[in-house]
Structure formats: C-alpha cells, structure tokens
Design a protein around this motif. Structure first.
Motif, PDB file in Angstrom:
ATOM      1  N   ARG A  61      -3.234  27.433  -6.505  1.00  0.00           N
ATOM      2  CA  ARG A  61      -1.949  26.730  -7.193  1.00  0.00           C
ATOM      3  C   ARG A  61      -0.734  26.513  -6.322  1.00  0.00           C
ATOM      4  O   ARG A  61       0.364  25.936  -6.757  1.00  0.00           O
ATOM      5  N   GLN A  62      -0.798  26.827  -5.071  1.00  0.00           N
ATOM      6  CA  GLN A  62       0.038  26.603  -3.935  1.00  0.00           C
ATOM      7  C   GLN A  62      -0.252  25.290  -2.987  1.00  0.00           C
ATOM      8  O   GLN A  62       0.274  25.113  -1.942  1.00  0.00           O
ATOM      9  N   ARG A  63      -1.433  24.594  -3.784  1.00  0.00           N
ATOM     10  CA  ARG A  63      -1.864  23.426  -2.724  1.00  0.00           C
ATOM     11  C   ARG A  63      -0.788  22.163  -2.512  1.00  0.00           C
ATOM     12  O   ARG A  63      -0.154  22.244  -3.402  1.00  0.00           O
ATOM     13  N   ARG A  64      -0.964  21.618  -1.621  1.00  0.00           N
ATOM     14  CA  ARG A  64      -0.142  20.404  -1.277  1.00  0.00           C
ATOM     15  C   ARG A  64      -1.129  19.122  -2.113  1.00  0.00           C
ATOM     16  O   ARG A  64      -2.422  19.014  -2.013  1.00  0.00           O
ATOM     17  N   HIS A  65      -0.241  18.378  -2.782  1.00  0.00           N
ATOM     18  CA  HIS A  65      -1.124  17.313  -3.427  1.00  0.00           C
ATOM     19  C   HIS A  65      -1.550  16.145  -2.405  1.00  0.00           C
ATOM     20  O   HIS A  65      -0.690  15.827  -1.787  1.00  0.00           O
ATOM     21  N   GLN A  66      -2.617  15.828  -2.675  1.00  0.00           N
ATOM     22  CA  GLN A  66      -3.116  14.849  -1.771  1.00  0.00           C
ATOM     23  C   GLN A  66      -2.731  13.478  -1.972  1.00  0.00           C
ATOM     24  O   GLN A  66      -2.554  13.032  -3.159  1.00  0.00           O
ATOM     25  N   LEU A  67      -2.200  12.759  -1.038  1.00  0.00           N
ATOM     26  CA  LEU A  67      -1.720  11.287  -1.186  1.00  0.00           C
ATOM     27  C   LEU A  67      -2.937  10.612  -1.699  1.00  0.00           C
ATOM     28  O   LEU A  67      -3.998  10.354  -1.028  1.00  0.00           O
ATOM     29  N   PRO A  68      -2.643   9.670  -2.780  1.00  0.00           N
ATOM     30  CA  PRO A  68      -3.665   8.529  -3.132  1.00  0.00           C
ATOM     31  C   PRO A  68      -3.745   7.569  -1.984  1.00  0.00           C
ATOM     32  O   PRO A  68      -2.945   7.269  -1.495  1.00  0.00           O
ATOM     33  N   LYS A  69      -5.098   7.080  -1.825  1.00  0.00           N
ATOM     34  CA  LYS A  69      -5.406   6.464  -0.569  1.00  0.00           C
ATOM     35  C   LYS A  69      -5.151   4.723  -1.168  1.00  0.00           C
ATOM     36  O   LYS A  69      -5.904   4.547  -2.380  1.00  0.00           O
ATOM     37  N   GLU A  70      -4.391   4.266  -0.616  1.00  0.00           N
ATOM     38  CA  GLU A  70      -4.097   2.853  -0.773  1.00  0.00           C
ATOM     39  C   GLU A  70      -4.108   2.121   0.415  1.00  0.00           C
ATOM     40  O   GLU A  70      -3.533   2.309   1.356  1.00  0.00           O
ATOM     41  N   LYS A  71      -4.905   0.877   0.549  1.00  0.00           N
ATOM     42  CA  LYS A  71      -4.785  -0.043   1.564  1.00  0.00           C
ATOM     43  C   LYS A  71      -3.597  -0.861   1.879  1.00  0.00           C
ATOM     44  O   LYS A  71      -3.051  -1.102   0.582  1.00  0.00           O
ATOM     45  N   CYS A  72      -3.240  -1.017   2.959  1.00  0.00           N
ATOM     46  CA  CYS A  72      -1.891  -1.830   3.297  1.00  0.00           C
ATOM     47  C   CYS A  72      -2.314  -3.431   2.976  1.00  0.00           C
ATOM     48  O   CYS A  72      -3.650  -3.775   3.535  1.00  0.00           O
ATOM     49  N   LYS A  73      -1.384  -3.989   2.411  1.00  0.00           N
ATOM     50  CA  LYS A  73      -1.710  -5.442   1.888  1.00  0.00           C
ATOM     51  C   LYS A  73      -1.661  -6.575   3.222  1.00  0.00           C
ATOM     52  O   LYS A  73      -2.309  -7.230   3.306  1.00  0.00           O
ATOM     53  N   GLN A  74      -0.694  -5.795   4.206  1.00  0.00           N
ATOM     54  CA  GLN A  74      -0.565  -6.559   5.344  1.00  0.00           C
ATOM     55  C   GLN A  74      -1.659  -6.497   6.509  1.00  0.00           C
ATOM     56  O   GLN A  74      -1.924  -7.217   7.426  1.00  0.00           O
ATOM     57  N   HIS A  75      -2.169  -5.395   6.300  1.00  0.00           N
ATOM     58  CA  HIS A  75      -3.180  -4.767   7.195  1.00  0.00           C
ATOM     59  C   HIS A  75      -4.367  -4.106   6.629  1.00  0.00           C
ATOM     60  O   HIS A  75      -4.448  -2.715   6.286  1.00  0.00           O
ATOM     61  N   PRO A  76      -5.272  -4.748   5.742  1.00  0.00           N
ATOM     62  CA  PRO A  76      -6.097  -4.299   4.721  1.00  0.00           C
ATOM     63  C   PRO A  76      -7.078  -3.120   5.348  1.00  0.00           C
ATOM     64  O   PRO A  76      -7.788  -2.496   4.605  1.00  0.00           O
ATOM     65  N   THR A  77      -7.204  -2.999   6.890  1.00  0.00           N
ATOM     66  CA  THR A  77      -8.187  -1.949   7.296  1.00  0.00           C
ATOM     67  C   THR A  77      -7.606  -0.523   7.342  1.00  0.00           C
ATOM     68  O   THR A  77      -8.143   0.423   7.903  1.00  0.00           O
ATOM     69  N   LYS A  78      -6.115  -0.597   7.041  1.00  0.00           N
ATOM     70  CA  LYS A  78      -5.364   0.502   7.142  1.00  0.00           C
ATOM     71  C   LYS A  78      -4.747   1.118   5.925  1.00  0.00           C
ATOM     72  O   LYS A  78      -4.499   0.355   5.010  1.00  0.00           O
ATOM     73  N   TYR A  79      -4.925   2.336   5.800  1.00  0.00           N
ATOM     74  CA  TYR A  79      -4.193   3.003   4.675  1.00  0.00           C
ATOM     75  C   TYR A  79      -2.740   3.368   4.808  1.00  0.00           C
ATOM     76  O   TYR A  79      -2.240   3.677   5.865  1.00  0.00           O
ATOM     77  N   ILE A  80      -1.870   3.197   3.694  1.00  0.00           N
ATOM     78  CA  ILE A  80      -0.619   3.611   3.657  1.00  0.00           C
ATOM     79  C   ILE A  80      -0.256   4.852   3.993  1.00  0.00           C
ATOM     80  O   ILE A  80      -0.763   5.732   3.059  1.00  0.00           O
TER      81      ILE A  80
END
Length: 573
Positions: A61-80
């Motif tokens: 219940r004290q966990r940290r919420h995981q950031l949704p994975k979304e690709k950078c539009k300018q650098h498609p191989t990198k995640y924001i």
C-alpha cells in the motif's frame, strides 16, 4: 480510462498474488526499483541478491506508482523520463542534452509522478473521509430543518384555527386568508431548504465526479497534459463546500377581537427578521484520527489481502452457561460474549463460560441484541415495545420506545453507530434506522413498486458498503437494501426449503447466513451483490447452525441448535 492490474486490485481490495514467476502466494510487498509485487518469502530472496540490496522494498500500500512508458516523439528510441522545470514539459534523456534545455533544472519524472499520485490519492481520501461525510451531515441537517419547520407551521395553523373558532362565523371568512398566508410562508421556507438540500446533493455528485477524474489521472497512460507530471501547484483542487443559511421560523402574533378589525384579530404570520446564520461546517484540520479510525485503517490493510480459503479450520469451541440454545451471539469487550435463547434468557459470559450477567427478556429466537461502538449492549424487549441499553457498568436504561410496534431484531452499525431495528405490527413489518441518540432518521418498508419488503424480519446486519441485510422468516429469504433503503436483491438459498436464520458480514463484504432447515443445515456465503460463493459449513444430521457473528480476528462464531455450544471457525486467508 482503463486502470492497471495493480491499481485495480488495490482500489477494489482484491486478493493480490506475488508476481514472482511460479509463485502464487499472497502479495504483501512491492519493490519500487523493479516495480514488482512480492510475497514475504520472495522479498527476502530478492534482497539476498547483492545486485538488489539497495532496492527499496515497501509494504504494497506504500508502493511508488510506476511511470507509464511513453516514447519521446523527437527521439522514438527513448522513453520520456525527465521533467524540465523551466519549460514545464516532460523530456527524454536525449532531449535534456539539447541546447534548448542547457542549464535548465531537470527533475526525475517518476519522482514527480509518484508524488502527484500520492497527493491525488490523498485528495480522494479527503473526499471520502471529510467532504462527503460533512456534506451528508449538512444535507441531513436541512432535512431535519424541514421537519422542524413543518411542526412549527402546524402549530401556527392550529393557533389560527383556534382564533377562528372563537370568532365563529365572523372569523371563518378571514381564516382561509390567514391559512393561505401560512402556507405561503411555509412553502417559501421549505423551498429554500429544499434548494439547499439540492445544493449539497449536487455538490456530493460533483465530489464523486472529482474522484473519477482524479482516479483517471492515476490510471492514465498519457503523460502530455496529465497533471500527475506537473510541478505547478493547485492542479488538484476541490471546490469548497457550499455555504447555506439556517432558517428562522416565523412567529404568530394574535390580534384583538373586533368586527371591524377581524383580520388583525386573527394575527399575522411574519417571516423571521433575524439575520440568517450560516451553517457550521467543521474544518478539516479538526478531524483527528480516533482509535476507531486507526482500527478501521488496520482492518482495511488486512482486508486487502484476505480471501476465501479453500478449507475451513475449526479454531475452538465454547459452551454458554445459562442458555439452552445460542440463537443469537454478540461479541463484547475483551472477548466477552452475549448470548440469547428462545426462553428470553440473555446472558453475558467470558469465553471460559463464566457468567458475568444475566437478564430476563420477553424476546425469543431472534437477533434482538447488539453491541454498540461504545461497547454498550442494546437489546429489544419485544412485549414491552422498548429497546434498552446496558452500559459497561451494568446499568440498564430505557433507550428507545417503539410505540405499537414489536421490535424483533437489532444491529448497531460499525460504520456510523446508527441503530437498525426490524419490527412488526399486525402482520406489517418494517426496518427503522435510529441515530446514536435514539432519534428515528429512516423508515424502510416498501420497494419502488410499493410492494412490502418484509414480513417477519428476525435477524439484521449491515455490510461494509452500507447495505442492510435482513433474514426474514415470512419471506423465507434474505432481503438486501442499500443505505438509502432501495431494494438491491433478495436471496432464497441454494437448496429447496431455504430457512434463513442468523446473518452477519465480514471485513471483505461477504454475507454469511445460516440455513436452518433440518434437511439443509448449512452456512451460505454470498458476495456483496448476492451471488452465492460456497458453503462455509455443513452440520451433522443432529445439529443445525442458527447464529453467526465475526470477531476482530476475522473468525466466525457459530451457534448450534439444539446445544449450548458456539464453535469458532476460520475461513479467510
């Protein structure tokens, strides 16, 4: 928006399974570094690995919420995964090296997201724990004002009519005009109060929409435009509770008797000239966590990981001296038990069978006693049409008079302390709700088709969602209405000749009811929506279950006819 599996489990408090491959144990922990659910054993193994020793493993219940994975539009191989505070936009690691962001303040995006998610969850908790309950209290206050104004206006009408009788025919012509004036004043005040009630209903509806909106932020897989990744304060706000005013009742002023001044003699009804006073809204900061709130939070943590076990374990068994058959059981303080039989014996004992107190009542095989939040016992005396209270110092006082109605069954709400009473008169039955002080606040008798809901309510309880569950001998079924009194469903058993007896609910929201028919002899367990799950227990041919209740350890206490024994079972894991 669809919620993630973990969020869905946490919000619904379902049974959580360890995410380690091949492990089906109960999930209790969460690795913030790996974003993985773990049981206690897998957590220990995980931290033994030298590569994982610096991982932060916390209770689920004290966990940290995981950031949704979304690709950078300018650098498609990198995640924001970063946030530029100067530009207030999310970036990938490659964006951060570009000239547009040189010397800008860059922050880990997952940290911002997790903090904002925690704030959002906090706002949701505030809505459920403060805003909705406070608004509901104010709405109930306006309803009470309507009743009060109605009574006052009735008194004024009586005064006007009394004056008219004294003036006889001379007054009859004028009295109708005065009644119209009274009605106008009442309608005006009532309309104002109804508008206030509607204001709070609309506000509560708005709060629920805010919950949905904030929950949507938590489950969104989109980063752009999501307040969860913003460092600007004030993105998650809740409108203040609407302010309304209390009405002041009008005052009737008698007139002087004279044929010329008939109108004056009958008096006038004037709206109050007092300055309208704002309703008191308790501030949020005055809400301090009580022992009961802490206990409820602890129960909520337990509830998250509980589910039906594949087998039922007998924990212990105890005999109740002073009663012939345990037709109803209420658990008191420090492990003490109140038990009643069909001969009017109500006995208070400890779990070793030592009698602490014995009372003679006129009630029989019904659920006619319950323990309150203050650990007092209240019980219904059927023939005397009264509900009595027994305090911790064993003093018996009269609590509620039920008039011409015979009180059959009773339950004290663990949610708000309200008292639910099933009663009958001339083959007509109903359920009344009283507040802690014994004032009637709800009458439940018919469904939305004006059909009678009850015939002979013998046992009653309340579920964790506020549903009122009643075992009715006349209907030979379980009747469930929501907290507003609207019929949700009825349950007529899994076997022919279903005969509902003792009923209770557990911390997960299951409904547990005894089927006392001689050929059945089972304890049925249902979910909150009335779906049958399975039998908890089947009695031998010479016994049948007649009463059930839950203790603080989530054990089921079951009384068995025709003995004076109570058996304790564990069926949740």
């Amino acid at each position: 928006m669809a919620m993630s599996k973990a969020d869905t489990q946490d919000a619904g408090q379902h049974y959580l399974v360890c995410n380690t491959e091949g492990c089906q144990s109960n999930c209790q922990f969460y690795c913030n570094a790996c974003h993985q659910e773990m049981c206690e054993e897998c957590r220990d193994e995980h931290l033994k690995n030298p590569d994982n020793r610096r991982h932060e493993v916390v209770p689920y219940r004290q966990r940290r919420h995981q950031l949704p994975k979304e690709k950078c539009k300018q650098h498609p191989t990198k995640y924001i995964d970063m946030h530029c505070d100067d530009c207030n936009i999310p970036l990938c690691s490659q964006c951060s090296t570009m000239s547009d962001h040189l010397r800008h303040k860059l922050v880990d995006l997952e940290t911002i997201y997790s903090e904002n998610c925690a704030e959002c969850q906090g706002k949701i908790r505030q809505i459920y724990q403060y805003f909705i309950p406070t608004s509901e209290e104010l709405r109930q206050e306006t309803n009470a004002n309507i009743t009060e104004i109605k009574k006052i206006m009735d008194d004024i009408r009586t005064s006007v009519k009394a004056e008219g009788e004294r003036l006889k025919k001379l007054v009859e012509k004028v009295i109708l005009q005065k009644i119209v004036g009274v009605n106008d004043v009442e309608n005006s005040i009532t309309a104002m109060l109804q508008d206030q009630g509607k204001t709070y209903e609309d506000y509560i509806s708005y709060l629920k929409n805010v919950v949905k909106e904030f929950s949507g932020y938590l489950s969104s897989t989109q980063l752009l435009g999501n307040p969860m990744i913003s460092t600007i304060s004030g993105q998650l706000t809740i409108k203040s509770i609407p302010q309304t005013t209390k009405p002041f009742p009008p005052v009737f002023t008698p007139g002087q008797f004279s044929e010329v001044d008939v109108s004056k003699l009958l008096g006038t009804v004037n709206a109050s000239t007092y300055k309208q006073e704002n309703r008191a809204i308790k501030p949020m900061e005055t809400l301090k966590p009580t022992d009961q709130m802490k206990q409820d939070e602890k129960k909520s943590d337990v509830k998250q990981t509980l589910s039906l076990s594949s087998f039922v374990t007998k924990v212990k068994e105890y005999r109740m001296t002073g009663v012939k058959r345990p037709y109803h059981v209420s658990l008191g303080k420090s492990g003490s038990v109140w038990v009643s039989d069909d001969d009017g014996n109500l006995v208070h004992t400890d779990l070793q069978g030592n009698a602490l107190q014995k009372i003679k009542t006129s009630s029989d095989f019904t659920g006619y006693h319950t323990v309150t939040q203050d650990m007092d016992l209240i019980y219904a005396d059927r023939k005397k049409h009264v509900i009595n209270r027994i305090t911790m110092d064993n003093k018996v006082t009269e609590f509620i008079k039920t008039g011409d109605w015979e009180p059959l069954c009773i339950h004290s709400s663990k949610i708000n302390g309200d008292i639910l009473v099933g009663m009958i008169k001339d083959k007509v039955a109903k359920v009344l709700r009283y507040n802690k002080t014994g004032r009637e606040i709800q009458n439940i008798q018919r469904d939305n088709k004006e059909q009678e809901l009850y015939r002979n309510p013998r046992y009653i309880t309340e579920n964790i969602n506020g549903d009122i569950c009643t075992s009715d001998f006349g209907i030979t079924g379980v009747v469930v209405v929501n907290k507003s009194g609207h019929h949700r469903f009825s349950y007529s058993g899994q076997q022919s000749g279903f005969s509902p007896w003792g009923i209770c609910t557990d911390v997960v929201g299951h409904i547990i009811v005894c089927d006392g028919r001689l050929k059945n002899r089972t304890v049925d367990i249902l979910d909150q929506d009335g779906q049958f799950l399975h039998f908890i227990h089947r009695e031998p041919s010479f016994l049948f279950p007649c009463s059930v209740c839950m203790d603080d350890e989530n054990n089921l206490h079951m009384g068995q006819y025709p003995t004076n024994k109570v058996t304790v079972f564990k069926y949740l894991q």
